[in-house]
Design a protein around this motif. Structure first.
Motif, PDB file in Angstrom:
ATOM      1  N   ALA A   1       0.823  -1.209   0.000  1.00  0.00           N
ATOM      2  CA  ALA A   1       0.000   0.000   0.000  1.00  0.00           C
ATOM      3  C   ALA A   1       0.857   1.259   0.000  1.00  0.00           C
ATOM      4  O   ALA A   1       0.451   2.291  -0.544  1.00  0.00           O
ATOM      5  CB  ALA A   1      -0.928  -0.005   1.210  1.00  0.00           C
ATOM      6  N   SER A   2       2.052   1.161   0.563  1.00  0.00           N
ATOM      7  CA  SER A   2       2.905   2.357   0.670  1.00  0.00           C
ATOM      8  C   SER A   2       3.269   2.924  -0.706  1.00  0.00           C
ATOM      9  O   SER A   2       3.473   4.132  -0.840  1.00  0.00           O
ATOM     10  CB  SER A   2       4.165   2.058   1.476  1.00  0.00           C
ATOM     11  OG  SER A   2       5.036   1.195   0.772  1.00  0.00           O
ATOM     12  N   ALA A   3       3.324   2.081  -1.730  1.00  0.00           N
ATOM     13  CA  ALA A   3       3.621   2.588  -3.078  1.00  0.00           C
ATOM     14  C   ALA A   3       2.520   3.524  -3.552  1.00  0.00           C
ATOM     15  O   ALA A   3       2.788   4.568  -4.156  1.00  0.00           O
ATOM     16  CB  ALA A   3       3.783   1.427  -4.053  1.00  0.00           C
ATOM     17  N   PHE A   4       1.282   3.182  -3.258  1.00  0.00           N
ATOM     18  CA  PHE A   4       0.144   4.016  -3.646  1.00  0.00           C
ATOM     19  C   PHE A   4       0.066   5.272  -2.771  1.00  0.00           C
ATOM     20  O   PHE A   4      -0.257   6.352  -3.261  1.00  0.00           O
ATOM     21  CB  PHE A   4      -1.157   3.223  -3.551  1.00  0.00           C
ATOM     22  CG  PHE A   4      -1.231   2.108  -4.545  1.00  0.00           C
ATOM     23  CD1 PHE A   4      -1.770   2.326  -5.803  1.00  0.00           C
ATOM     24  CD2 PHE A   4      -0.761   0.847  -4.241  1.00  0.00           C
ATOM     25  CE1 PHE A   4      -1.834   1.313  -6.738  1.00  0.00           C
ATOM     26  CE2 PHE A   4      -0.814  -0.173  -5.161  1.00  0.00           C
ATOM     27  CZ  PHE A   4      -1.347   0.052  -6.417  1.00  0.00           C
ATOM     28  N   VAL A   5       0.370   5.114  -1.495  1.00  0.00           N
ATOM     29  CA  VAL A   5       0.369   6.259  -0.579  1.00  0.00           C
ATOM     30  C   VAL A   5       1.461   7.240  -0.988  1.00  0.00           C
ATOM     31  O   VAL A   5       1.215   8.456  -1.082  1.00  0.00           O
ATOM     32  CB  VAL A   5       0.562   5.791   0.885  1.00  0.00           C
ATOM     33  CG1 VAL A   5       0.746   6.978   1.816  1.00  0.00           C
ATOM     34  CG2 VAL A   5      -0.623   4.936   1.325  1.00  0.00           C
ATOM     35  N   ASP A   6       2.664   6.729  -1.251  1.00  0.00           N
ATOM     36  CA  ASP A   6       3.783   7.593  -1.652  1.00  0.00           C
ATOM     37  C   ASP A   6       3.500   8.329  -2.956  1.00  0.00           C
ATOM     38  O   ASP A   6       3.949   9.455  -3.149  1.00  0.00           O
ATOM     39  CB  ASP A   6       5.074   6.783  -1.781  1.00  0.00           C
ATOM     40  CG  ASP A   6       5.577   6.254  -0.454  1.00  0.00           C
ATOM     41  OD1 ASP A   6       5.101   6.725   0.606  1.00  0.00           O
ATOM     42  OD2 ASP A   6       6.446   5.353  -0.469  1.00  0.00           O
ATOM     43  N   ALA A   7       2.741   7.690  -3.848  1.00  0.00           N
ATOM     44  CA  ALA A   7       2.388   8.328  -5.122  1.00  0.00           C
ATOM     45  C   ALA A   7       1.244   9.325  -4.960  1.00  0.00           C
ATOM     46  O   ALA A   7       0.964  10.090  -5.873  1.00  0.00           O
ATOM     47  CB  ALA A   7       2.013   7.263  -6.153  1.00  0.00           C
ATOM     48  N   GLY A   8       0.607   9.320  -3.784  1.00  0.00           N
ATOM     49  CA  GLY A   8      -0.470  10.270  -3.521  1.00  0.00           C
ATOM     50  C   GLY A   8      -1.852   9.795  -3.921  1.00  0.00           C
ATOM     51  O   GLY A   8      -2.797  10.561  -3.889  1.00  0.00           O
ATOM     52  N   PHE A   9      -1.985   8.521  -4.285  1.00  0.00           N
ATOM     53  CA  PHE A   9      -3.279   7.989  -4.723  1.00  0.00           C
ATOM     54  C   PHE A   9      -4.183   7.582  -3.577  1.00  0.00           C
ATOM     55  O   PHE A   9      -5.389   7.454  -3.756  1.00  0.00           O
ATOM     56  CB  PHE A   9      -3.117   6.711  -5.532  1.00  0.00           C
ATOM     57  CG  PHE A   9      -2.268   6.756  -6.742  1.00  0.00           C
ATOM     58  CD1 PHE A   9      -1.909   5.564  -7.341  1.00  0.00           C
ATOM     59  CD2 PHE A   9      -1.826   7.922  -7.306  1.00  0.00           C
ATOM     60  CE1 PHE A   9      -1.127   5.536  -8.477  1.00  0.00           C
ATOM     61  CE2 PHE A   9      -1.046   7.926  -8.432  1.00  0.00           C
ATOM     62  CZ  PHE A   9      -0.686   6.713  -9.028  1.00  0.00           C
ATOM     63  N   ALA A  10      -3.573   7.275  -2.429  1.00  0.00           N
ATOM     64  CA  ALA A  10      -4.341   6.605  -1.384  1.00  0.00           C
ATOM     65  C   ALA A  10      -3.852   6.985   0.001  1.00  0.00           C
ATOM     66  O   ALA A  10      -2.802   7.602   0.170  1.00  0.00           O
ATOM     67  CB  ALA A  10      -4.240   5.095  -1.570  1.00  0.00           C
ATOM     68  N   ILE A  11      -4.624   6.537   0.976  1.00  0.00           N
ATOM     69  CA  ILE A  11      -4.287   6.650   2.390  1.00  0.00           C
ATOM     70  C   ILE A  11      -4.276   5.231   2.929  1.00  0.00           C
ATOM     71  O   ILE A  11      -5.172   4.442   2.622  1.00  0.00           O
ATOM     72  CB  ILE A  11      -5.348   7.486   3.142  1.00  0.00           C
ATOM     73  CG1 ILE A  11      -5.356   8.923   2.633  1.00  0.00           C
ATOM     74  CG2 ILE A  11      -5.120   7.434   4.644  1.00  0.00           C
ATOM     75  CD1 ILE A  11      -6.553   9.728   3.099  1.00  0.00           C
ATOM     76  N   SER A  12      -3.272   4.892   3.718  1.00  0.00           N
ATOM     77  CA  SER A  12      -3.238   3.580   4.364  1.00  0.00           C
ATOM     78  C   SER A  12      -3.397   3.780   5.860  1.00  0.00           C
ATOM     79  O   SER A  12      -2.706   4.604   6.458  1.00  0.00           O
ATOM     80  CB  SER A  12      -1.924   2.858   4.073  1.00  0.00           C
ATOM     81  OG  SER A  12      -1.884   1.630   4.765  1.00  0.00           O
ATOM     82  N   LEU A  13      -4.295   3.014   6.433  1.00  0.00           N
ATOM     83  CA  LEU A  13      -4.513   3.084   7.873  1.00  0.00           C
ATOM     84  C   LEU A  13      -3.718   2.022   8.615  1.00  0.00           C
ATOM     85  O   LEU A  13      -3.775   1.951   9.833  1.00  0.00           O
ATOM     86  CB  LEU A  13      -6.004   2.924   8.183  1.00  0.00           C
ATOM     87  CG  LEU A  13      -6.924   3.943   7.521  1.00  0.00           C
ATOM     88  CD1 LEU A  13      -8.367   3.717   7.940  1.00  0.00           C
ATOM     89  CD2 LEU A  13      -6.501   5.366   7.824  1.00  0.00           C
ATOM     90  N   GLY A  14      -2.995   1.203   7.885  1.00  0.00           N
ATOM     91  CA  GLY A  14      -2.201   0.157   8.515  1.00  0.00           C
ATOM     92  C   GLY A  14      -2.997  -1.134   8.673  1.00  0.00           C
ATOM     93  O   GLY A  14      -3.954  -1.389   7.955  1.00  0.00           O
ATOM     94  N   ILE A  15      -2.597  -1.923   9.658  1.00  0.00           N
ATOM     95  CA  ILE A  15      -3.236  -3.214   9.922  1.00  0.00           C
ATOM     96  C   ILE A  15      -4.599  -2.974  10.571  1.00  0.00           C
ATOM     97  O   ILE A  15      -4.699  -2.290  11.587  1.00  0.00           O
ATOM     98  CB  ILE A  15      -2.355  -4.072  10.857  1.00  0.00           C
ATOM     99  CG1 ILE A  15      -0.940  -4.230  10.310  1.00  0.00           C
ATOM    100  CG2 ILE A  15      -3.016  -5.416  11.128  1.00  0.00           C
ATOM    101  CD1 ILE A  15      -0.798  -5.172   9.176  1.00  0.00           C
ATOM    102  N   GLY A  16      -5.612  -3.546   9.965  1.00  0.00           N
ATOM    103  CA  GLY A  16      -6.979  -3.320  10.433  1.00  0.00           C
ATOM    104  C   GLY A  16      -7.208  -3.692  11.883  1.00  0.00           C
ATOM    105  O   GLY A  16      -7.909  -2.976  12.616  1.00  0.00           O
ATOM    106  N   SER A  17      -6.607  -4.784  12.334  1.00  0.00           N
ATOM    107  CA  SER A  17      -6.813  -5.223  13.721  1.00  0.00           C
ATOM    108  C   SER A  17      -6.125  -4.308  14.731  1.00  0.00           C
ATOM    109  O   SER A  17      -6.391  -4.399  15.929  1.00  0.00           O
ATOM    110  CB  SER A  17      -6.318  -6.660  13.894  1.00  0.00           C
ATOM    111  OG  SER A  17      -4.942  -6.758  13.581  1.00  0.00           O
ATOM    112  N   ASP A  18      -5.252  -3.417  14.253  1.00  0.00           N
ATOM    113  CA  ASP A  18      -4.516  -2.512  15.141  1.00  0.00           C
ATOM    114  C   ASP A  18      -5.183  -1.152  15.329  1.00  0.00           C
ATOM    115  O   ASP A  18      -4.694  -0.339  16.108  1.00  0.00           O
ATOM    116  CB  ASP A  18      -3.099  -2.275  14.608  1.00  0.00           C
ATOM    117  CG  ASP A  18      -2.243  -3.519  14.654  1.00  0.00           C
ATOM    118  OD1 ASP A  18      -2.605  -4.479  15.357  1.00  0.00           O
ATOM    119  OD2 ASP A  18      -1.206  -3.531  13.958  1.00  0.00           O
TER     120      ASP A  18
END
Length: 93
Positions: A24-41
């Motif tokens: 997911a970090s590739a998409f976040v770094d490109a500005g396309f997305a936001i990652s919230l990390g591991i869902g259970s966390d």
């Protein structure tokens, strides 16, 4: 993730495992997305808050959409297929 980016849809990723966070970090770094990390966390309130912020911020959504439309055209599979066909044709005797 690729399909959303190719369609210029801003995305929020809720990942299952650490390798998903890395992807997911590739998409976040490109500005396309936001990652919230591991869902259970993360908590439901944090999840809701981040979604709410993006929904309320049209400027950020448009920016994410614009960035993805500039970098992802949805024609990658076609380009790869054409390269394969070209290589096969070059190797014909």
């Amino acid at each position: 993730a690729y399909e959303l980016a190719a369609m210029s849809v801003p995305a929020i990723f809720l990942c299952l495992k650490n390798d998903h966070v890395l992807s997911a970090s590739a998409f976040v770094d490109a500005g396309f997305a936001i990652s919230l990390g591991i869902g259970s966390d993360i908590s439901v309130s944090y999840f809701s808050n981040r979604i709410g912020k993006l929904l309320k911020n049209k400027i950020d959504r448009n920016k994410m959409s614009d960035l993805s439309s500039r970098l992802m055209d949805g024609k990658g599979a076609k380009r790869i297929a054409l390269k394969i066909v070209s290589k096969l044709q070059q190797n014909k005797i």
